[in-house]
Structures are given as structure tokens and as C-alpha cells.
Scaffold this active site. Structure first.
Site, mmCIF file in Angstrom:
data_model
loop_
_atom_site.group_PDB
_atom_site.id
_atom_site.type_symbol
_atom_site.label_atom_id
_atom_site.label_comp_id
_atom_site.label_asym_id
_atom_site.label_seq_id
_atom_site.Cartn_x
_atom_site.Cartn_y
_atom_site.Cartn_z
ATOM 1 N N SER A 264 45.322 32.751 42.007
ATOM 2 C CA SER A 264 44.504 33.948 41.855
ATOM 3 C C SER A 264 44.219 34.228 40.379
ATOM 4 C CB SER A 264 45.243 35.141 42.449
ATOM 5 O OG SER A 264 45.690 34.816 43.740
ATOM 6 N N ARG B 258 47.928 42.670 45.406
ATOM 7 C CA ARG B 258 48.672 42.174 46.553
ATOM 8 C C ARG B 258 50.167 42.367 46.301
ATOM 9 N NH1 ARG B 258 48.975 37.452 46.566
ATOM 10 N NH2 ARG B 258 47.607 36.732 44.910
ATOM 11 N N CYS C 123 42.365 32.800 38.135
ATOM 12 C CA CYS C 123 42.323 31.675 37.186
ATOM 13 C C CYS C 123 40.905 31.157 37.016
ATOM 14 C CB CYS C 123 43.219 30.539 37.656
ATOM 15 S SG CYS C 123 44.963 30.864 37.392
ATOM 16 N N TYR D 113 44.621 48.430 49.164
ATOM 17 C CA TYR D 113 44.101 47.405 48.249
ATOM 18 C C TYR D 113 43.550 46.201 49.038
ATOM 19 C CZ TYR D 113 43.731 43.439 45.238
ATOM 20 O OH TYR D 113 43.217 42.330 44.616
ATOM 21 N N ARG E 169 38.141 45.043 40.863
ATOM 22 C CA ARG E 169 37.422 44.067 41.687
ATOM 23 C C ARG E 169 35.986 44.466 41.961
ATOM 24 N NH1 ARG E 169 40.343 39.380 43.679
ATOM 25 N NH2 ARG E 169 42.406 39.643 42.796
HETATM 26 C C1 OXD Z 1 43.587 36.528 45.271
HETATM 27 C C2 OXD Z 1 42.235 37.001 45.625
HETATM 28 O O1 OXD Z 1 44.471 37.343 44.981
HETATM 29 O O2 OXD Z 1 41.374 36.139 45.866
HETATM 30 O O3 OXD Z 1 43.800 35.305 45.309
HETATM 31 O O4 OXD Z 1 42.002 38.216 45.686
HETATM 32 MN MN MN Z 2 42.161 34.178 46.004
#
Ligand code: OXD
Ligand code: MN
Length: 601
Positions: free
Chosen positions: A267, A86, A269, A216, A385
Site C-alpha cells: 500500500s 486500515r 508505494c 474508513y 484518499r
Molecule cells: C491499500 C489500499 O491500503 O489500496 O492497499 O487502500
Molecule cells: Mn491497495
């Protein structure tokens, strides 16, 4: 204006998810006139359609077919190396005034931004197909469920949206023919994947999103961060509900008593791991089930908070996922999964750092280069991912489709903190709980571009996702209490505290069940706790630590409060509130003073 005929591609069409709603048809015409695609493809989300799109993607090397014996019906996609996360610096909330977007969002003026984006979109789909994706967020019969349409020129987006949302006819039906019905307009174009022309723009007052220049997931699956969180949080405030960056899990005791818990973590975690936790052996008979792993939409009913997961799949971080860390995730991604930016082994399997077993002697890394265990580069990108349907999860909660949602007993705020914050503690009351959420902080991860490992304040894990003024968001959280007669208990957790030698103090993963058990005991008013300046803190014997291989010293350390660290922490809270420039509600400023005063008692 050139009129682009809404040609159905491929000839004859695959499904028929073209809505009769004139507002949608007009909008698609408008975007087609602007972007000048070769074809318009109305997606219906069917198996036939997806097979066709996978076939096309394989031909164009957008996807690589994996070894179908090892990972059936699964594929690998490699994104552009400049487009792997992101991009918060290019993400904008375009409300009519800057104040509405508030101090934590990048703001740009809506009129100018539309003009700039229209300029970038002009002719952007020439020679490409424009896909229209109708989708809903939420179970089909939920009052919270929202309709969205995403236009995109990326087949990868269509294939991912088919996993992440309920797509096709279901959305067209829910929308109906009312030209004034509420629905989200999302436009995405890859353009030329140029970071200089990458913008993720939200227009909450128009329920609209435009995302350009990226492929992305977090930037382009507009259902997720853009609609379910940024626009969602804006709508939630207006409409009196909550859109949160939270997992939702169910915990059932051997006696069959069940609680649901929502937990906000920034994110990468471990939300997905926590949501799919398998209790360790001595918790025989306890069961944890997953409602959602990333987003919770919550409403007040009969004085309680009820949550739904608006999504239909998981878009999770791959590295570190193993049978040891998360067996349910491993089973979920063993088939029918799209992988992005992991490594490809010589026998057509996928590999990543932290997967069980030895690394392969040779693989192709996420950039498409040869890789061996001696390579300096990682084989899988740290933010690689998986996209997998939630139905693959063996621990899926049976009430995941319940339109009314599941009743929430506890809310957890958690961050990645090497120091200061104990393993778990409970807020004194709702306002104190909102303060815990508002001041939470975490070390940054690879989920967003930028430095990794820096502590930043991330209120309610919503810093990158709150679609309006954060001060109003805090106010909204405080106000929700007025409608709750049976409010959830609020907790802070930190699995990541390190000892003096830099080692993690808590064994983590399945052992988090011990923390969950204490949280449930507190909700049932059976759990012991000591009153501390920061909140209700378990003493070591309040936690069930039976058969846990952990030193008593470590337990004391992980539950400890270091006054010096907390003086710094309180200054950090104040600095953060000050940095927001006067938008923080007085109640939260008072909480900060009360916290400081409790340390002096
Ligand atoms: C994030 C996701 O970046 O869930 O929080 O992908
Ligand atoms: Mn997320």
C-alpha cells in the site's frame, strides 16, 4: 423475534434493486431483526439515488460541497480522527481452524466471533437507515466476476461503493433466483466509531464479512480489501485462479505491439502512479494504459495468465499527487470525486501536501482546524484518499471491460527499500519468481495504522490481504505454473533505493518507463542482461537512459549488488520463513539455499 418491515425509504422508493432471490431477502431480514433500523433502503446505484444521498449527507455535515467550478460534482468527507487507515491488528480471518488462517493472520474461532459480533450489532442501527448495496466485482460478462451484497448504515459507504463497484440492477440480474448461487454477504455498521469496538472479520468458508466500528474505506468498502482480496484469495485457491494486490497496465509500442503487466506493491508505494504513467518525451509513440490500480484477478486460459480488474474506480492516496507526479490521476480527480481527509481552501477547493503550486495562505485542515503553512500539523492526512470512477482516467485501457481479461506478459514485485534491492532484475524462472514475491519487503507506510518506515516482509504485497494460510498461498502460486505453457516473466523493482547521502537515486515517476521498456525487451527476448547471483540484471547500457538527467555513478549504484547487504538480506529471508513455523514449501526453502550458494560461486 421482532419483525422489521422492509420499508422502502424514502417513501415511494428511488429505484428497484430489490432482488427476488429468497436467500438475500432472508439474510436482510435476519440482519434487520438484529440491528433494528428505522428503514431499509435497497440501493439501485442510480444518479437520482446518489443525488438524494448527497443531499442528505450535506444536510448532516457528512459531506462538504466543494467549489463546483473548481471541482465539479465533488465533495469532501472528514472521518473521525481515530479512524483514518486500515487496522490490521483488528482484522481477523475466522476459518474453522487456526491452521487454515495460517501464521500471518489474526484468527478467531467463527462461532464465538459471530456471537460477539451479533452482540455488538444488536440494535446498532436504531434510528438509522439500513442500506442494502447489490454489487458485482469484475466486468459484467466475465467468468471471474463475483456478486456481493453489502449492508451498511453509512451513506458515505453507499456513495463510495457506487464509484468503486458496478452496483444495482446488474448484480441482482447476475445473481438470479438460485437460492444456492454464490454471493458474498457483507455487513457493516459504524456503531460509535470506537477503536475498542472495531473489528473487520472474514468468514471465508461462509463467503461472509462483518465489519464494525469504522468508517474508513479500506475497512468498510467491503468489496475491496475484504472481498476482492481476503475472501477472493481464499476462493481463488479453491477455484484455481489468483486474487492479487496488483495493478494492471498496458504498454503499447509505436508499432502497435501491446503487452500487459501486473505489478504488486504494498500500500502507498505508487501503484496508482505506475498504472497511469505517461512515457517521457524520448519514448514518443509509446502509450501506457490503465486496466487497474490495486487489484488483479487472474485466471489461466490456453496456457497463459489473463487478468481482470474487479473494481470500477480508484480509492487512491492523495498526498504527493500532482501534475508532475501523475497528470492522469490529477485529471481523474478533477471532477466527480469524493475526497476524504484532505484540506479545504478558503475558496472551496481541495489541497494537500505535494499538490502543484504554492500552499494556500490559509486552509481548514483534515481535522477541521485552521491551518497555515506555518502550522506544525499536515493539512491533509498522509493517508487521505480520493474515490473516483475509473472512467475519469484519460489513460483507461480500452479492454478494461473485456470479460476474458488481458493477457499478462510480465509480473513485477516491488517494494519500498532504501538499500539492498536494485532498480530492476528478472527471476531465472517461475519458482525463482515466486521466491522473489514471497520474500519481498517494504518500509511501512501510513496506509495502515502503526509505525511508518519499518522494513517488513510483505509477500506479494499480500501480507495484510491473504485470506488463508500463507504457506498454502505460496504452494498455490507454485502450482499455477503447471497449467502455464506461456508463463509471464517475473521481475523485482525498487524505485526507492537511496544513495550514501540519503537521496533517492532514481528520478522515478515517468522515468519508470525506462524500466518497463527493459522488462518488455526481456519478454520479447531482445533485452540484454547479466547473470548475477540474484537474477538477470541489466547493465547500464541495457537500459535506455537517453536524455535522463542521472549521474553514471548513480546508475551504477542503483543497479549494484552489495554482497554484505545481501548476506543480511538472505538472513532476513530465512528469518521470515522460520517465523512462519514450517508452512513454507520446500521449493522455496531450496530457492533460499540456491541464492546463498550463488553468492559463493
Ligand atoms: C491499500 C489500499 O491500503 O489500496 O492497499 O487502500
Ligand atoms: Mn491497495
Amino acid at each position: 423475534m421482532k419483525n422489521v418491515a422492509p420499508a422502502i425509504f424514502p417513501p415511494g422508493g428511488i429505484g428497484d434493486a430489490r432482488p427476488a432471490n429468497q436467500a438475500v431477502l432472508d439474510w436482510v431480514d435476519e440482519i434487520a431483526n438484529l440491528t433494528e433500523p428505522e428503514n431499509i433502503f435497497w440501493c439501485d446505484g442510480s444518479d437520482r439515488e446518489s443525488e438524494f444521498l448527497i443531499g442528505e449527507s450535506l444536510k448532516q455535515n457528512l459531506l462538504i460541497r466543494l467549489n463546483q467550478k473548481k471541482v465539479p460534482r465533488s465533495y469532501l468527507h472528514r472521518s473521525d480522527p481515530n479512524d483514518v487507515a486500515r487496522v490490521e491488528q483488528f482484522t481477523f480471518v475466522c476459518t474453522p481452524t487456526k491452521e487454515e488462517a495460517g501464521p500471518t493472520n489474526n484468527w478467531s474461532e467463527p462461532g464465538e466471533t459471530y456471537t460477539k459480533l451479533r452482540g455488538l450489532l444488536k440494535g446498532a442501527m436504531r434510528g438509522r437507515t439500513l442500506f442494502v448495496i447489490p454489487y458485482i466485482m469484475g466486468p459484467p460478462d466475465s467468468p471471474l466476476t463475483k456478486v456481493g451484497f453489502e449492508i451498511t448504515d453509512s451513506k458515505y459507504v453507499v456513495l463510495n461503493m457506487r464509484i468503486m463497484t458496478r452496483m444495482g440492477e446488474i448484480a441482482v440480474k447476475r445473481l438470479g433466483n438460485d437460492p444456492n448461487a454464490e454471493w458474498n454477504r457483507g455487513v457493516h455498521s459504524l456503531l460509535d466509531i470506537n477503536p475498542d469496538r472495531r473489528f473487520i472479520c472474514h468468514f471465508p468458508q461462509d463467503n461472509a464479512i462483518i465489519s464494525v466500528g469504522s468508517g474508513y474505506g479500506g475497512n468498510v468498502l467491503l468489496s475491496k480489501k475484504c472481498l476482492a482480496l481476503r475472501i477472493g484469495s481464499y476462493l481463488a485457491r479453491k477455484q484455481g485462479w489468483l486474487a492479487e494486490h496488483m495493478l494492471i497496465l498496458g504498454v503499447e509500442s509505436p508499432e502497435g505491439k501491446k503487452h500487459y503487466i501486473a505489478a504488486a506493491f504494498p500500500s502507498a508505494c505508487g501503484k496508482t502512479n505506475f498504472a497511469m504513467l505517461i512515457p517521457p518525451d524520448q519514448f514518443k509513440g509509446w502509450k501506457v494504459t490503465t486496466v487497474g490500480d490495486d487489484i488483479a484477478w487472474m485466471q489461466v486460459r490456453d496456457g497463459r495468465l489473463y487478468a481482470i480488474n474487479p473494481e470500477n474506480g480508484y480509492f487512491g492516496v492523495v498526498p504527493g499527487t500532482s501534475y508532475k507526479s501523475n497528470p492522469n490521476a490529477m485529471r481523474s480527480i478533477a471532477h466527480d470525486t469524493l475526497y476524504t481527509n484532505v484540506a479545504l481552501t478558503d475558496d472551496g477547493d481541495v489541497w494537500w501536501e505535494g499538490k502543484d503550486g504554492d500552499p494556500p495562505a490559509h486552509a481548514i485542515d483534515w481535522r477541521g482546524n485552521d491551518w497555515t503553512p506555518n502550522s506544525k500539523e499536515k493539512a491533509a492526512h498522509p493517508n487521505s484518499r480520493f474515490t473516483t470512477p475509473m472512467r475519469n482516467n484519460p489513460a483507461l485501457d480500452p479492454d478494461v471491460e473485456k470479460g476474458g481479461g488481458v493477457p499478462i506478459s510480465a509480473i513485477i514485485f516491488g517494494g519500498r527499500r532504501s538499500d539492498t534491492v536494485p532498480l530492476v532484475y528478472e527471476a531465472f524462472d517461475w519458482a525463482h519468481g515466486v521466491y522473489l514475491g514471497a520474500t519481498m519487503a517494504s518500509e511501512t507506510t501510513a496506509a495502515a495504522t502503526g509505525a511508518v518506515g519499518k522494513v517488513r516482509r510483505d509477500p506479494m504485497a499480500m501480507l495484510p490481504f491473504c485470506g488463508y494460510n500463507i504457506g498454502d498461498y505460496f504452494r498455490h502460486w507454485l502450482d499455477i505454473r503447471k497449467r502455464l505453457t506461456n508463463p509471464p516473466h517475473i521481475f523485482s523493482v525498487n524505485w526507492f533505493r537511496k544513495g550514501v547521502k540519503g537521496q533517492f537515486l532514481w528520478p522515478g515517476f515517468g522515468e519508470n518507463m525506462r524500466v518497463l521498456k527493459w522488462i518488455i525487451d526481456r519478454c520479447e527476448q531482445t533485452g540484454g542482461a547479466l547473470k548475477s547471483p540474484i537474477g538477470w540484471l541489466p547493465s547500464p547500457h541495457d537500459l535506455d537512459l537517453a536524455k535522463l538527467d542521472i549521474d553514471h555513478k548513480c546508475v551504477a549504484e542503483i543497479l549494484g549488488i552489495d554482497h554484505e547487504e545481501w548476506q543480511k538480506e538472505i538472513s532476513g529471508h530465512r528469518e521470515f520463513f522460520d517465523s512462519l513455523g514450517g508452512v513454507v514449501p520446500a521449493e522455496l526453502l531450496e530457492q533460499s539455499e540456491q541464492l546463498a550458494a550463488r553468492f559463493k560461486e
